[in-house]
Design a protein around this motif. Structure first.
Motif, PDB file in Angstrom:
ATOM      1  N   VAL A 155      10.828   8.737  -6.119  1.00 41.18           N
ATOM      2  CA  VAL A 155       9.741   9.603  -5.662  1.00 41.18           C
ATOM      3  C   VAL A 155       9.799   9.762  -4.147  1.00 41.18           C
ATOM      4  N   VAL A 156       9.429  10.954  -3.696  1.00 41.13           N
ATOM      5  CA  VAL A 156       9.322  11.266  -2.269  1.00 41.13           C
ATOM      6  C   VAL A 156       7.955  11.897  -2.045  1.00 41.13           C
TER       7      VAL A 156
ATOM      8  N   SER B 195       0.832  -1.210   0.000  1.00 39.63           N
ATOM      9  CA  SER B 195       0.000   0.000   0.000  1.00 39.63           C
ATOM     10  C   SER B 195       0.863   1.254   0.000  1.00 39.63           C
ATOM     11  N   ASP B 196       2.011   1.208   0.676  1.00 40.82           N
ATOM     12  CA  ASP B 196       2.931   2.352   0.657  1.00 40.82           C
ATOM     13  C   ASP B 196       3.477   2.577  -0.748  1.00 40.82           C
ATOM     14  N   VAL B 197       3.847   1.491  -1.431  1.00 42.96           N
ATOM     15  CA  VAL B 197       4.385   1.610  -2.788  1.00 42.96           C
ATOM     16  C   VAL B 197       3.310   2.124  -3.744  1.00 42.96           C
ATOM     17  N   ALA B 198       2.061   1.689  -3.556  1.00 46.71           N
ATOM     18  CA  ALA B 198       0.970   2.206  -4.389  1.00 46.71           C
ATOM     19  C   ALA B 198       0.827   3.715  -4.204  1.00 46.71           C
TER      20      ALA B 198
ATOM     21  N   ALA C 229      14.254  -6.569 -10.204  1.00 47.79           N
ATOM     22  CA  ALA C 229      13.938  -5.220  -9.734  1.00 47.79           C
ATOM     23  C   ALA C 229      14.562  -5.008  -8.365  1.00 47.79           C
ATOM     24  N   TYR C 230      15.360  -3.952  -8.244  1.00 48.83           N
ATOM     25  CA  TYR C 230      15.996  -3.594  -6.979  1.00 48.83           C
ATOM     26  C   TYR C 230      15.353  -2.304  -6.472  1.00 48.83           C
ATOM     27  N   SER C 231      14.841  -2.347  -5.255  1.00 44.45           N
ATOM     28  CA  SER C 231      14.163  -1.180  -4.684  1.00 44.45           C
ATOM     29  C   SER C 231      14.802  -0.790  -3.362  1.00 44.45           C
ATOM     30  N   VAL C 232      15.001   0.516  -3.190  1.00 38.94           N
ATOM     31  CA  VAL C 232      15.478   1.074  -1.930  1.00 38.94           C
ATOM     32  C   VAL C 232      14.487   2.145  -1.506  1.00 38.94           C
ATOM     33  N   ALA C 233      14.026   2.059  -0.269  1.00 39.93           N
ATOM     34  CA  ALA C 233      13.031   3.000   0.238  1.00 39.93           C
ATOM     35  C   ALA C 233      13.522   3.627   1.534  1.00 39.93           C
ATOM     36  N   ALA C 234      12.887   4.735   1.897  1.00 37.65           N
ATOM     37  CA  ALA C 234      13.133   5.374   3.191  1.00 37.65           C
ATOM     38  C   ALA C 234      11.880   5.195   4.043  1.00 37.65           C
ATOM     39  N   PHE C 235      12.064   4.624   5.215  1.00 42.04           N
ATOM     40  CA  PHE C 235      10.965   4.362   6.148  1.00 42.04           C
ATOM     41  C   PHE C 235      10.949   5.455   7.204  1.00 42.04           C
ATOM     42  N   CYS C 236       9.809   6.151   7.312  1.00 41.21           N
ATOM     43  CA  CYS C 236       9.663   7.207   8.313  1.00 41.21           C
ATOM     44  C   CYS C 236       9.279   6.558   9.643  1.00 41.21           C
ATOM     45  N   GLU C 237      10.154   6.667  10.618  1.00 41.80           N
ATOM     46  CA  GLU C 237       9.937   5.969  11.882  1.00 41.80           C
ATOM     47  C   GLU C 237       8.768   6.543  12.673  1.00 41.80           C
ATOM     48  N   SER C 238       8.505   7.840  12.562  1.00 40.37           N
ATOM     49  CA  SER C 238       7.402   8.432  13.322  1.00 40.37           C
ATOM     50  C   SER C 238       6.039   8.108  12.716  1.00 40.37           C
ATOM     51  N   GLU C 239       5.991   7.885  11.387  1.00 37.89           N
ATOM     52  CA  GLU C 239       4.721   7.603  10.721  1.00 37.89           C
ATOM     53  C   GLU C 239       4.510   6.120  10.445  1.00 37.89           C
ATOM     54  N   GLY C 240       5.583   5.332  10.520  1.00 43.41           N
ATOM     55  CA  GLY C 240       5.457   3.900  10.301  1.00 43.41           C
ATOM     56  C   GLY C 240       5.125   3.520   8.875  1.00 43.41           C
ATOM     57  N   ARG C 241       5.687   4.236   7.903  1.00 44.97           N
ATOM     58  CA  ARG C 241       5.413   3.933   6.492  1.00 44.97           C
ATOM     59  C   ARG C 241       6.590   4.368   5.629  1.00 44.97           C
TER      60      ARG C 241
ATOM     61  N   VAL D 265       8.187   6.521   2.735  1.00 46.17           N
ATOM     62  CA  VAL D 265       7.878   7.861   2.230  1.00 46.17           C
ATOM     63  C   VAL D 265       8.770   8.259   1.054  1.00 46.17           C
ATOM     64  N   ALA D 266       9.715   7.407   0.688  1.00 43.41           N
ATOM     65  CA  ALA D 266      10.573   7.658  -0.476  1.00 43.41           C
ATOM     66  C   ALA D 266      10.937   6.309  -1.080  1.00 43.41           C
ATOM     67  N   LEU D 267      11.135   6.295  -2.398  1.00 42.25           N
ATOM     68  CA  LEU D 267      11.389   5.029  -3.087  1.00 42.25           C
ATOM     69  C   LEU D 267      12.163   5.282  -4.372  1.00 42.25           C
ATOM     70  N   SER D 268      13.120   4.407  -4.650  1.00 43.23           N
ATOM     71  CA  SER D 268      13.831   4.423  -5.922  1.00 43.23           C
ATOM     72  C   SER D 268      14.031   2.977  -6.362  1.00 43.23           C
ATOM     73  N   THR D 269      13.777   2.698  -7.641  1.00 44.34           N
ATOM     74  CA  THR D 269      13.842   1.332  -8.161  1.00 44.34           C
ATOM     75  C   THR D 269      14.670   1.301  -9.435  1.00 44.34           C
TER      76      THR D 269
END
Length: 334
Positions: free
Chosen positions: A269-270, A191-194, A234-246, A248-252
């Motif tokens: 995308v951010v 759902s976060d990636v969507a 497919a290689y994906s790297v994301a940033a997980f926001c610890e305060s929001e638990g989701r 919030v940034a992604l690069s593939t």
């Protein structure tokens, strides 16, 4: 030219003939590469990146009946809209270099225009390499240039990113932690990636009105399934926001089985409220570091960006990307 519709999922010979035309045209116009490998092109022609509706047509240089008998001279892949108000179609039209200057491109386009109108499309877009014969054809149809795209390339051994084993860039932003995965999106992040993929709709789009239909979890799964089916890693790297638990940034980035030394950068995308914190730079740095570690035979990575997208262009420049070619998206109101 005799035109006939092909089933790219079932008629392997025909879709490989279309790929042969595409590859010959790409080799003539962009010999430095990269050229999309055959398995990825054939799967995209049949299914799109996430099962978008489409028609595929091939044209023989001569012949009659249901199917011509001469060598394939050109063809097109038409992606048709199935939702939304503006109903914008997308067209890839290719003519073999040896069949140019004899009206083949115009014949293919007029056929495609009739098919788009019959399907209820209100306009269409096509990407054309600047300075190529396709520019004159696009202009002659009444289409207008809408947006310039840059193809930028970076040699991984010269990339300004951490070396394997060094502290990751995303980990250096307080409140965020890096997340990596290869292949299908983990169920807990779908759902976060969507949401992140939907957020790419605010990128520059020229004068084309697109509906920006939100991505669903099912569409993310379909894209992942198509990627796996054609043998693309497919290689994906994301940033997980610890305060929001989701996320919030992604690069593939994508590496085809027959990659010939190239990787392809997908979206970076951010989410809007997290921009301005160097997260896009962080996830892209981490991604390039990971690629060097996992894909030692990949020497370069290519990416596409809209020319007005100054933010991502600055990020790419800081990582060592340089502009290799310019394309223009042409837009025609039907």
């Amino acid at each position: 030219m005799h035109l006939y519709r092909i089933d790219p999922a079932g008629d392997r010979e025909a879709v490989r003939a279309l790929y042969g035309i595409h590859r010959a045209a790409e080799a003539a116009e962009t010999p430095e590469g990269p050229i999309l490998p055959a398995p990825s092109f054939c799967d995209w022609a049949a299914h799109g990146w996430s099962d978008e509706p489409r028609e595929v047509w091939l044209g023989d240089s001569d012949g009659d009946g249901d199917r011509g008998t001469g060598p394939a001279a050109g063809g097109y892949v038409l992606e048709l809209p199935d939702t939304g108000t503006h109903r914008v179609a997308s067209l890839l039209l290719v003519v073999h270099p040896e069949a140019r200057s004899c009206g083949a491109g115009r014949r293919l386009f007029e056929h495609a225009r009739a098919r788009m109108r019959a399907a209820g499309a209100t306009s269409c877009t096509a990407m054309v390499l600047n300075g190529s014969p396709g520019e004159a054809l696009a202009r002659s149809t009444g289409a207008k240039p809408s947006l310039v795209f840059l193809r930028q390339v970076c040699a991984l051994d010269r990339a300004k990113a951490p070396r394997p084993g060094e502290v990751t860039a995303a980990a250096g932003v307080p409140g965020y932690s890096p997340v990596r995965w290869c292949g299908r999106t983990p169920r807990g992040y779908e759902s976060d990636v969507a949401a992140l993929t939907t957020a790419t709709s605010d990128a520059p789009s020229g004068d084309v009105d697109r509906d920006g239909v939100p991505w669903s979890v099912q569409r993310v799964r379909t894209r992942d399934e198509r990627c796996a089916a054609r043998g693309t890693r497919a290689y994906s790297v994301a940033a997980f926001c610890e305060s929001e638990g989701r996320l919030v940034a992604l690069s593939t980035a994508y590496v085809d089985a027959a990659h010939e030394g190239w990787a392809s950068q997908g979206d970076t995308v951010v989410l809007g409220e997290h921009r301005g914190r160097r997260l896009s730079l962080g996830v892209k740095k981490d991604l390039m570091t990971w690629l060097r570690e996992k894909e030692p035979s990949v020497h370069s990575i290519a990416t596409w960006n809209a020319e007005p997208n100054d933010g991502i262009r600055r990020v790419n420049g800081s990582l060592g990307f340089t502009v290799s070619r310019r394309w223009t998206e042409w837009h025609l109101v039907l």
